[in-house]
Design an enzyme around this catalytic site. Structure first.
Site, short mmCIF file in Angstrom:
data_model
loop_
_atom_site.label_atom_id
_atom_site.label_comp_id
_atom_site.label_asym_id
_atom_site.label_seq_id
_atom_site.Cartn_x
_atom_site.Cartn_y
_atom_site.Cartn_z
N CYS A 106 6.06 1.92 -6.60
CA CYS A 106 5.66 3.33 -6.72
C CYS A 106 6.15 4.13 -5.52
O CYS A 106 6.63 5.26 -5.66
CB CYS A 106 4.15 3.45 -6.87
SG CYS A 106 3.49 2.61 -8.31
N ASP A 107 6.02 3.55 -4.34
CA ASP A 107 6.50 4.16 -3.11
C ASP A 107 8.01 4.42 -3.21
O ASP A 107 8.47 5.53 -2.97
CB ASP A 107 6.18 3.21 -1.95
CG ASP A 107 6.68 3.70 -0.61
OD1 ASP A 107 5.84 4.06 0.23
OD2 ASP A 107 7.91 3.70 -0.38
#
Length: 165
Positions: free
Chosen positions: A59-60
């Site tokens: 996600c980062d």
């Protein structure tokens, strides 16, 4: 559609949207708790990047990638949506230097997740996905990643947004 989380099947809740459909308007929260709607960006192409939790590796990377791409796209608004609390998103964005995109939260009532069919019932998270909505409000591109822990096809999503800008 069957999707998995760490190779275990999960159930998606909500209404499935299809390319060519009018994109449903939705309300999510900005980092200052103000409401953000899809319709706030009418007249622009919108790339919606959906992540389960901003504070995890994939996600980062996904959010940072779209933040980088945003500066290269004209007339395209990039909106990242997760169910993380707005306060946590604000801290993450500040630490990551993410400031070219809107990072928003669907934690309050899963309005986006329900309207786009990406709520993971077992986890109360959103399935990793990408949606591209044209200037006229039609959904033109959709990818729901079959394994939640995998990356989306960044290049295809960016190309779809560029062609519509």
């Amino acid at each position: 559609m069957t999707i998995t989380f760490k190779e275990n099947p999960v159930t998606l809740k909500g209404t499935e949207v299809k390319t060519g459909d009018k994109a449903p308007d939705f309300t999510v929260l900005a980092n200052d708790l103000s409401e953000v709607k899809l319709s706030d960006f009418d007249g622009k192409t919108r790339l919606i990047s959906v992540v389960p939790s901003i504070d995890t590796g994939v996600c980062d990377e996904q959010t940072r990638r779209f933040n980088e791409e945003a500066s290269k796209l004209d007339n395209v608004e990039i909106i990242t949506i997760s169910v993380d609390l707005p306060f946590a998103q604000k801290r993450w964005c500040a630490a990551a230097g993410v400031d070219n995109i809107q990072v928003t939260s669907d934690h309050r009532n899963l309005d986006f997740g329900q309207k786009y069919g990406v709520v993971i019932e077992e986890l109360r998270l959103l399935a990793r996905s990408i949606f591209v909505v044209d200037k006229n409000g039609k959904l033109q591109y959709k990818e729901i990643v079959p394994e939640v822990t995998h990356h989306p096809d960044y290049d295809k999503a960016i190309e779809a947004a560029k062609q519509l800008a």
